[in-house]
Design a protein around this motif. Structure first.
Motif, PDB file in Angstrom:
ATOM      1  N   ASN A  89      -4.794 -15.731 -34.418  1.00  0.00           N
ATOM      2  CA  ASN A  89      -5.648 -14.592 -34.091  1.00  0.00           C
ATOM      3  C   ASN A  89      -6.331 -14.855 -32.755  1.00  0.00           C
ATOM      4  O   ASN A  89      -6.966 -15.904 -32.578  1.00  0.00           O
ATOM      5  N   GLN A  90      -6.205 -13.895 -31.856  1.00  0.00           N
ATOM      6  CA  GLN A  90      -6.847 -14.035 -30.550  1.00  0.00           C
ATOM      7  C   GLN A  90      -7.714 -12.810 -30.276  1.00  0.00           C
ATOM      8  O   GLN A  90      -7.243 -11.674 -30.375  1.00  0.00           O
ATOM      9  N   ALA A  91      -8.970 -13.047 -29.948  1.00  0.00           N
ATOM     10  CA  ALA A  91      -9.871 -11.991 -29.498  1.00  0.00           C
ATOM     11  C   ALA A  91     -10.074 -12.156 -27.999  1.00  0.00           C
ATOM     12  O   ALA A  91     -10.180 -13.287 -27.509  1.00  0.00           O
ATOM     13  N   TYR A  92     -10.106 -11.041 -27.277  1.00  0.00           N
ATOM     14  CA  TYR A  92     -10.251 -11.166 -25.826  1.00  0.00           C
ATOM     15  C   TYR A  92     -11.080 -10.027 -25.251  1.00  0.00           C
ATOM     16  O   TYR A  92     -11.154  -8.920 -25.820  1.00  0.00           O
ATOM     17  N   LYS A 112      -9.247   7.345  -9.444  1.00  0.00           N
ATOM     18  CA  LYS A 112      -8.621   7.242 -10.753  1.00  0.00           C
ATOM     19  C   LYS A 112      -9.504   6.398 -11.660  1.00  0.00           C
ATOM     20  O   LYS A 112     -10.093   5.410 -11.235  1.00  0.00           O
ATOM     21  N   ASN A 113      -9.573   6.802 -12.943  1.00  0.00           N
ATOM     22  CA  ASN A 113     -10.327   6.021 -13.904  1.00  0.00           C
ATOM     23  C   ASN A 113      -9.599   4.710 -14.191  1.00  0.00           C
ATOM     24  O   ASN A 113      -8.375   4.667 -14.245  1.00  0.00           O
ATOM     25  N   PHE A 114     -10.349   3.662 -14.359  1.00  0.00           N
ATOM     26  CA  PHE A 114      -9.765   2.407 -14.790  1.00  0.00           C
ATOM     27  C   PHE A 114     -10.769   1.723 -15.695  1.00  0.00           C
ATOM     28  O   PHE A 114     -11.956   2.021 -15.693  1.00  0.00           O
ATOM     29  N   SER A 115     -10.238   0.794 -16.462  1.00  0.00           N
ATOM     30  CA  SER A 115     -11.073   0.122 -17.449  1.00  0.00           C
ATOM     31  C   SER A 115     -11.824  -1.030 -16.829  1.00  0.00           C
ATOM     32  O   SER A 115     -11.238  -1.931 -16.257  1.00  0.00           O
ATOM     33  N   ASN A 116     -13.153  -0.994 -16.917  1.00  0.00           N
ATOM     34  CA  ASN A 116     -13.946  -2.135 -16.478  1.00  0.00           C
ATOM     35  C   ASN A 116     -14.058  -3.186 -17.570  1.00  0.00           C
ATOM     36  O   ASN A 116     -14.178  -4.363 -17.281  1.00  0.00           O
ATOM     37  N   LEU A 117     -14.033  -2.790 -18.815  1.00  0.00           N
ATOM     38  CA  LEU A 117     -14.184  -3.746 -19.906  1.00  0.00           C
ATOM     39  C   LEU A 117     -13.414  -3.267 -21.128  1.00  0.00           C
ATOM     40  O   LEU A 117     -13.630  -2.154 -21.612  1.00  0.00           O
ATOM     41  N   LYS A 118     -12.526  -4.124 -21.623  1.00  0.00           N
ATOM     42  CA  LYS A 118     -11.758  -3.836 -22.825  1.00  0.00           C
ATOM     43  C   LYS A 118     -11.975  -4.953 -23.833  1.00  0.00           C
ATOM     44  O   LYS A 118     -12.033  -6.133 -23.474  1.00  0.00           O
ATOM     45  N   LEU A 119     -12.084  -4.562 -25.086  1.00  0.00           N
ATOM     46  CA  LEU A 119     -12.146  -5.501 -26.191  1.00  0.00           C
ATOM     47  C   LEU A 119     -10.809  -5.454 -26.915  1.00  0.00           C
ATOM     48  O   LEU A 119     -10.366  -4.382 -27.329  1.00  0.00           O
ATOM     49  N   GLY A 120     -10.160  -6.609 -27.060  1.00  0.00           N
ATOM     50  CA  GLY A 120      -8.828  -6.624 -27.635  1.00  0.00           C
ATOM     51  C   GLY A 120      -8.649  -7.669 -28.709  1.00  0.00           C
ATOM     52  O   GLY A 120      -9.437  -8.606 -28.858  1.00  0.00           O
ATOM     53  N   HIS A 121      -7.573  -7.478 -29.467  1.00  0.00           N
ATOM     54  CA  HIS A 121      -7.215  -8.404 -30.545  1.00  0.00           C
ATOM     55  C   HIS A 121      -5.697  -8.557 -30.562  1.00  0.00           C
ATOM     56  O   HIS A 121      -4.954  -7.580 -30.467  1.00  0.00           O
ATOM     57  N   GLU A 122      -5.262  -9.810 -30.673  1.00  0.00           N
ATOM     58  CA  GLU A 122      -3.833 -10.115 -30.708  1.00  0.00           C
ATOM     59  C   GLU A 122      -3.554 -10.959 -31.939  1.00  0.00           C
ATOM     60  O   GLU A 122      -4.206 -11.981 -32.163  1.00  0.00           O
ATOM     61  N   LEU A 123      -2.586 -10.525 -32.740  1.00  0.00           N
ATOM     62  CA  LEU A 123      -2.249 -11.221 -33.983  1.00  0.00           C
ATOM     63  C   LEU A 123      -0.771 -11.598 -33.977  1.00  0.00           C
ATOM     64  O   LEU A 123       0.089 -10.755 -33.701  1.00  0.00           O
ATOM     65  N   THR A 124      -0.490 -12.865 -34.287  1.00  0.00           N
ATOM     66  CA  THR A 124       0.886 -13.329 -34.443  1.00  0.00           C
ATOM     67  C   THR A 124       1.008 -14.045 -35.777  1.00  0.00           C
ATOM     68  O   THR A 124       0.265 -14.992 -36.055  1.00  0.00           O
ATOM     69  N   ILE A 125       1.931 -13.566 -36.610  1.00  0.00           N
ATOM     70  CA  ILE A 125       2.269 -14.227 -37.873  1.00  0.00           C
ATOM     71  C   ILE A 125       3.747 -14.583 -37.809  1.00  0.00           C
ATOM     72  O   ILE A 125       4.595 -13.696 -37.657  1.00  0.00           O
ATOM     73  N   GLU A 126       4.060 -15.870 -37.909  1.00  0.00           N
ATOM     74  CA  GLU A 126       5.449 -16.298 -37.778  1.00  0.00           C
ATOM     75  C   GLU A 126       5.786 -17.327 -38.847  1.00  0.00           C
ATOM     76  O   GLU A 126       5.045 -18.293 -39.050  1.00  0.00           O
ATOM     77  N   ASN A 153      -6.149  -2.921 -28.036  1.00  0.00           N
ATOM     78  CA  ASN A 153      -7.423  -3.055 -27.343  1.00  0.00           C
ATOM     79  C   ASN A 153      -8.116  -1.702 -27.249  1.00  0.00           C
ATOM     80  O   ASN A 153      -7.471  -0.647 -27.324  1.00  0.00           O
ATOM     81  N   PHE A 154      -9.420  -1.785 -27.098  1.00  0.00           N
ATOM     82  CA  PHE A 154     -10.259  -0.591 -27.016  1.00  0.00           C
ATOM     83  C   PHE A 154     -11.092  -0.669 -25.744  1.00  0.00           C
ATOM     84  O   PHE A 154     -11.719  -1.697 -25.450  1.00  0.00           O
TER      85      PHE A 154
END
Length: 653
Positions: free
Chosen positions: A333-336, A282-296, A269-270
């Motif tokens: 593939n999951q985008a979040y 403390k800094n914290f993330s308000n918004l993250k763009l992420g990607h999750e990949l599973t190949i099985e 994630n970014f």
């Protein structure tokens, strides 16, 4: 593949091992959870310096859900329960006589279920490491841990891991669990391997993070089909001519099955935006763009050098060998988008999946089966969200995913839990799960040279509703689960898949309490009550399952260099019509001919010297002075009395 990775592993890292971990307690804050030290470790050990300024709690293990635990070298009764080839507590599971074989399930857990249907062959999955079972690490120095345990007759178990941080933000690990055990009965050889490697990395300002793993696993078993009718009589009657169990005849002489799997998983994630929390600066993330990949990928193979019509029935040919392979592949593939803020009391995550699945065969195996479609394929899009919030002593977790459509992947999943924690006095949790998904693929499509093992079904989705409560306290622990299942699917006595048109209603209540007395003695008790008020003719469990352990713990010799545990465990489950094992399906089917249920006693002597734990165990000591009534499944006797030895080492360089 297993031998290749095993050789690579030991050439690369000469001495490596597997850890035992202690989960950290979690205290609640607005905006999420914070980790807190668990006080179950001896107070004098948790801050012991290992080298320089490092302590045990510096050696962190991060789970799939990002909960943090640490390497734990203590000796507890839970370590004794988990000292097996699965490294999990086997309460509610009845093992077959040889380690590495399958288990009979004495209870079922519906509180966690996968979103999509799997390949099936559930009897091969008890030692399968899911994505959720892979851990990631953060250690100040290279860490090595190893477990060794003797096998049955011939063989052993080696469970090993090595992990290192190249810097504070970059960690890598490599692990291998290998088992080979001959067993006491004919055709019971088990050989398994679980290889995994992980990498986790975070940029200096936490703007980008990634964690990934690769896992290859294989589970090979010779299959006996159980004892023949004559051999069962010889065993049950205690004929001394057959005390050597290898003299007992079995139904299959050359059958083997093997499950090979490969998985690659990536979650990265970014951070798009960040702000400053005026409360803790403390800094914290308000918004993250992420990607999750599973190949099985999973391949199941069943082989015989000659047909066995007496056991499996007629085949469409009368000559030749059997070599049947079933293939399964899934790509998800999951985008979040993830938002973390005190204004929503925690973390919110919106997600979308694109999933592709393929299951089936490369060719038509049985020309007389009438099956014209040898593959099930499809893809689907799903949308969902997660929310984790907390305020004060209350916490709420929720996870939902909907996959619309009418294909094999269509369905929905909803899980929610609310938790209240009163300091260290007690924790109360309520949970609800609703799911609808297609049955595993072996129920839908299957091919074999044996005529009876061919079908192509169009079953309805299985609907599951589970309501549960957990209560954990210093006075004891208890849990209650109430489950209702619509359109339950099972294998009948003829090993045919059937969908049950009526609902299954299943109640499960578990109580656990340890009593301590005379300073060094303790009595640990786990009692499980189960009731199936509707659907008991197809969904079968014993009414009562219990485990009672009486043991002594003490530190011996001057300076207390040796800690010991000495005790015995009484295991019991009430009689019921236990499911039978089918080696071609690598799964279980109904049977109505026999009720099985019995007590057994195990004895143990465990010791700890510094960071080394030593385990001696005598399994089923009662077999020496009782009649032979102990079975793991119909036609499959449980193990006779056997003594086994094992050790666990930890190194912190």
């Amino acid at each position: 593949m297993k031998n290749f990775f095993g050789l690579l592993f030991f050439l690369t890292i000469p001495v490596i091992g597997f850890s035992q971990i202690k989960t950290l307690d979690r205290s609640f804050k607005s905006g999420g959870f914070s980790n807190k030290r668990n006080d179950s470790l001896p107070s004098g050990e948790i801050n012991v310096t290992l080298s320089g300024k490092t302590k045990y709690t510096d050696y962190k293990i991060i789970s799939f859900k990002k909960d943090t635990s640490y390497v734990d070298t203590t000796l507890t009764l839970q370590k004794h329960y988990k000292f097996n080839f699965r490294r999990k507590d086997n309460f509610g599971l009845l093992p077959f006589h040889n380690q590495g074989q399958t288990f009979t399930s004495l209870t079922y857990d519906f509180s966690e279920s996968s979103q999509f249907p799997d390949i099936g062959f559930r009897g091969k999955h008890f030692n399968f490491m899911r994505t959720e079972d892979i851990n990631y690490y953060q250690v100040p120095t290279p860490t090595t841990e190893i477990l060794y345990r003797t096998g049955m007759e011939q063989g052993q178990v080696l469970d090993a891991l090595f992990t290192v941080n190249f810097n504070k933000r970059l960690n890598a690990s490599i692990a291998y669990r290998g088992l080979r055990s001959l067993g006491q009965y004919r055709r019971s050889l088990a050989s398994t391997g679980n290889f995994s490697t992980t990498v986790s990395y975070t940029t200096p300002k936490n703007q980008y993070s990634i964690r990934t793993h690769i896992a290859t696993q294989d589970f090979f078993n010779e299959e006996s089909g159980g004892l023949t009718t004559v051999a069962l009589d010889n065993f049950s009657n205690g004929d001394p001519n057959f005390d050597d169990r290898a003299r007992l005849d079995v139904n299959l002489s050359d059958a083997e099955n093997n499950l090979e799997t490969f998985r690659m998983y990536v979650d990265h994630n970014f951070q798009l935006f960040s702000s400053k929390d005026s409360t803790n600066q403390k800094n914290f993330s308000n918004l993250k763009l992420g990607h999750e990949l599973t190949i099985e990928n999973k391949d199941y193979n069943f082989t015989e050098s000659s047909l066995n019509n007496d056991f499996f029935g007629d085949a469409y040919t009368t000559t030749g060998n059997t070599n049947e392979t079933t293939k399964y592949s899934l790509t998800n593939n999951q985008a979040y988008l993830e938002f973390n803020s005190k204004y929503i009391l925690g973390r919110f995550k919106a997600k979308a999946n694109y999933t592709n699945v393929s299951y089936g065969y490369d060719e038509l195996i049985n020309l007389s089966s009438g099956i014209d479609n040898i593959k099930l394929q499809g893809n689907a899009i799903g949308i969902g969200a997660e929310w984790k919030g907390a305020i004060g002593n209350f916490a709420v977790n929720a996870d939902a995913m909907v996959t619309p459509g009418s294909g094999h992947l269509a369905g929905n999943h909803l899980y929610g839990e609310a938790l209240y924690k009163k300091d260290s006095v007690f924790t109360l949790k309520g949970r609800l799960q609703l799911s609808s998904k297609a049955p595993d693929f072996t129920y839908q499509l299957f091919q074999s040279r044996y005529n009876a093992y061919n079908w192509n079904n169009n079953f309805e989705n299985i609907g599951t509703r589970n309501l549960g409560f957990d209560f954990n306290s210093k006075w004891g622990n208890a849990s209650l689960d109430f489950t209702n299942i619509d359109d339950f699917v099972y294998f009948n006595e003829d090993a045919q898949p059937v969908q049950y048109n009526n609902g299954v209603t299943y109640l499960k209540v578990k109580v656990q309490k340890e009593f301590k007395f005379f300073k060094n003695f303790a009595f640990d008790n786990s009692i499980l009550y189960q009731n199936v008020s509707s659907g008991s003719e197809v969904f079968r469990v014993p009414e009562l399952v219990s485990r009672n352990t009486l043991y002594y713990t003490g530190e011996w010799f001057r300076g207390k260099p040796l800690m010991v545990q000495i005790g015995g465990t009484l295991n019991y489950f009430s009689k019921y019509k236990m499911n039978a094992y089918d080696p071609l399906l690598a799964g279980f089917k109904l049977q109505n001919n026999r009720e099985i249920g019995y007590p057994s006693i195990d004895l143990f002597f465990n010791a700890r010297v510094r960071r080394t734990r030593i385990f001696f165990k005598i399994d089923n000591v009662t077999s020496n002075f009782t009649s032979n009534f102990y079975y793991s499944a119909p036609n499959y006797p449980y193990r006779d009395m056997v003594i086994r030895f094992g050790v666990v080492w930890n190194w912190f360089i």
